[in-house]
Design a protein around this motif. Structure first.
Motif, PDB file in Angstrom:
ATOM      1  N   ALA A 165       0.841  -1.196   0.000  1.00  0.00           N
ATOM      2  CA  ALA A 165       0.000   0.000   0.000  1.00  0.00           C
ATOM      3  C   ALA A 165       0.875   1.243   0.000  1.00  0.00           C
ATOM      4  O   ALA A 165       1.974   1.252   0.558  1.00  0.00           O
ATOM      5  N   GLU A 166       0.393   2.284  -0.687  1.00  0.00           N
ATOM      6  CA  GLU A 166       1.010   3.609  -0.620  1.00  0.00           C
ATOM      7  C   GLU A 166       0.391   4.322   0.578  1.00  0.00           C
ATOM      8  O   GLU A 166      -0.733   4.829   0.504  1.00  0.00           O
ATOM      9  N   VAL A 167       1.114   4.309   1.680  1.00  0.00           N
ATOM     10  CA  VAL A 167       0.576   4.871   2.923  1.00  0.00           C
ATOM     11  C   VAL A 167       0.806   6.380   2.937  1.00  0.00           C
ATOM     12  O   VAL A 167       1.915   6.853   2.657  1.00  0.00           O
ATOM     13  N   LYS A 168      -0.226   7.112   3.283  1.00  0.00           N
ATOM     14  CA  LYS A 168      -0.120   8.564   3.413  1.00  0.00           C
ATOM     15  C   LYS A 168      -0.752   8.958   4.743  1.00  0.00           C
ATOM     16  O   LYS A 168      -1.937   8.695   4.978  1.00  0.00           O
ATOM     17  N   ALA A 169       0.065   9.558   5.594  1.00  0.00           N
ATOM     18  CA  ALA A 169      -0.413   9.993   6.910  1.00  0.00           C
ATOM     19  C   ALA A 169      -0.544  11.505   6.904  1.00  0.00           C
ATOM     20  O   ALA A 169       0.397  12.217   6.536  1.00  0.00           O
ATOM     21  N   VAL A 170      -1.714  12.014   7.297  1.00  0.00           N
ATOM     22  CA  VAL A 170      -1.973  13.452   7.227  1.00  0.00           C
ATOM     23  C   VAL A 170      -2.395  13.965   8.594  1.00  0.00           C
ATOM     24  O   VAL A 170      -2.825  13.200   9.480  1.00  0.00           O
ATOM     25  N   ASP A 171      -2.272  15.302   8.752  1.00  0.00           N
ATOM     26  CA  ASP A 171      -2.732  15.921   9.997  1.00  0.00           C
ATOM     27  C   ASP A 171      -4.109  16.534   9.774  1.00  0.00           C
ATOM     28  O   ASP A 171      -4.703  16.405   8.692  1.00  0.00           O
ATOM     29  N   GLY A 172      -4.590  17.215  10.779  1.00  0.00           N
ATOM     30  CA  GLY A 172      -5.950  17.753  10.717  1.00  0.00           C
ATOM     31  C   GLY A 172      -6.125  18.908   9.748  1.00  0.00           C
ATOM     32  O   GLY A 172      -7.266  19.248   9.402  1.00  0.00           O
ATOM     33  N   ALA A 173      -5.031  19.543   9.300  1.00  0.00           N
ATOM     34  CA  ALA A 173      -5.156  20.681   8.382  1.00  0.00           C
ATOM     35  C   ALA A 173      -5.301  20.254   6.931  1.00  0.00           C
ATOM     36  O   ALA A 173      -5.624  21.086   6.071  1.00  0.00           O
TER      37      ALA A 173
END
Length: 492
Positions: A110-118
């Motif tokens: 999987a291409e994992v992408k972790a993002v924040d709330g913005a």
């Protein structure tokens, strides 16, 4: 010698009268010019539509005004303070990892992408079911929320509501991705997307020494005017940061370059169609003027100067070429409208119909240069038709070349055509090699045609009258063998 105004007027009047008879004999001519011109106009119009859409939607594609990217390390405190001073910041981390079921029965890259709330600062993230992204990624008990591309669900054989493992973190699928605004700017992906929160990524334990992680800091500038100088200013202040900086006017440079490369390739294909069509133009003009030899002889018997005869048919050919070019340009103008229906959702496309005059002008110039380059020699040969042709059957002498001004004009037009192809290309080396290959193909195919005619001339006599006539027509004076071999060879 420059023709007088009277001769030009007489030639225009005669050309107008000739055109009243219709386009008989010129339908192949029209098709050749319209096809080649239309191909070049359509390719360049669609290319410019896509590249302009990339530029116009740069903020959404990048999900920010500026993107700072660091590989395998996060920004230092000083670097992060500088980034925060520019405006609102959204942070994301990307890496590839294996997502697996708890029992280990299925797993998938999987291409994992972790993002924040913005995230995202620009554009809209759309999921199914339609809920705010922070709610979809929120932690539920021991599991972190996650949304994934439908393909990942198919590979793992799971559905929304099921759980999977990523490293040491337990994830619960809360939805599927419908639209991810910055997917184009993230580059080529080798696996389906898995979107999680940054807290989930930390809990997974995947970020360790040696992990291949991309840390992206996307900024909505407080002062948009900073965008023009942000790269130079930042690199001057942090010369050893080693980060990649991209602004929204260059949101997807790799995509733009690929579109431009593809456009150049198809433009060269269109130019090939024009050159192959140019052989058809030369044949059509030659056949038409051959059918007009008695008219040309009659004009000369009545005292018409040779220049008037040449200009008469030059004007006529020019007019018919303009009709073919207009047909091609009409197709080129509406091509973006047709292409956008199929490209929408795959590439950025304009929201409104637009015309690209520069693309159409380029195609028109290609079309006219090709027409004139291949029509000048037959016109020069027609100029030499003597008045005595009125009293006996006489066509063009195939081996006789026109006078040097016509040969010089042909050479100049071909040079102009080659120069235009080279100087309008994104990669001039490729265009130069391509044109060199075309010239080499012309030489080789002419030699092939000469060999075929020589073999036909020396072939043994056959008993079949039809076959004997067919072989004779291959090598007879005025045979179309060279043109046919050129057209078929270049087309192949």
């Amino acid at each position: 010698m420059i023709p007088s105004a009277t001769n030009i007027r007489n030639a225009l009047r005669l050309a107008r009268r000739e055109i009243r008879g219709g386009f008989g004999g010129f339908y192949i001519f029209l098709a050749c010019i319209a096809l080649g011109t239309g191909a070049i106009a359509a390719v360049n119009s669609v290319s410019r539509a896509v590249t302009s859409a990339i530029a116009d939607e740069g903020q959404s594609i990048l999900a920010g005004d500026v993107r700072f990217e660091l590989r395998n390390r996060e920004a230092s405190a000083e670097e992060r303070a500088y980034i925060d001073s520019l405006g609102d910041v959204a942070v994301s981390d990307g890496l590839r990892s294996m997502a697996r079921l708890e029992d280990g029965s299925q797993q998938s890259l999987a291409e994992v992408k972790a993002v924040d709330g913005a995230y995202p600062l620009y554009g809209d993230f759309v999921a199914e079911p339609a809920q705010p992204l922070p709610a979809l990624l929120a932690k539920q008990g021991e599991s972190f929320g996650a949304v994934a591309a439908p393909m990942l669900l198919e590979r793992l054989g799971i559905k929304v509501g099921d759980e999977l493992l990523l490293g040491n973190a337990r994830l619960k699928l809360t939805g599927t991705i419908v639209t991810e605004p910055d997917t184009l700017s993230d580059g080529f992906g080798f696996a389906p997307r898995l979107l999680i929160s940054r807290d989930a990524l930390i809990a997974s334990g995947l970020i360790q020494t040696g992990s291949l992680v991309e840390h992206a800091y996307k900024v909505r500038l407080t002062d948009p005017s900073q965008r023009a100088t942000i790269i130079e200013t930042t690199n001057k202040q942090f010369p050893n940061a080693g980060w990649s900086i991209r602004t929204s006017d260059r949101a997807a440079p790799q995509l733009t370059e690929n579109v431009n490369r593809f456009s150049q390739f198809l433009t060269l294909v269109g130019l090939t169609a024009l050159i192959v069509g140019g052989v058809g133009v030369a044949n059509a003009v030659r056949a038409f003027l051959d059918s007009k030899r008695t008219t040309i002889a009659s004009l000369k018997c009545l005292g018409a100067p040779a220049s008037v005869v040449t200009m008469t048919y030059l004007f006529q050919i020019g007019f018919i070429a303009c009709v073919g070019i207009l047909i091609g340009l009409l197709f080129g103008a509406i091509a973006p409208l047709i292409a956008m229906r199929f490209l929408d959702g795959v590439l950025p496309v304009p929201k409104e119909l637009a015309f690209y005059p520069s693309a159409l002008w380029l195609a028109a110039v290609f079309g006219m240069l090709t027409t004139l380059a291949f029509a000048i020699v037959p016109l020069g040969q027609a100029r030499e038709v003597p008045a005595t042709a009125l009293f006996r059957e006489q066509g063009f002498d195939e081996g006789k070349l026109p006078s040097w001004p016509y040969l010089a004009a042909t050479a100049i037009l071909l040079a102009a055509l080659a120069s235009l192809a080279i100087f309008t290309a994104d990669d001039r080396f490729i265009a130069s090699v391509f044109l060199g290959a075309i010239a080499f193909a012309f030489v080789v195919l002419r030699l092939v045609a000469w060999g075929i005619r020589a073999l036909a001339r020396r072939s043994p006599r056959v008993h079949s009258a039809a076959l004997r006539l067919a072989i004779g027509n291959i090598h007879r004076p005025g045979a179309l063998t060279p043109s046919v071999v050129l057209s078929l060879g270049l087309g192949l």
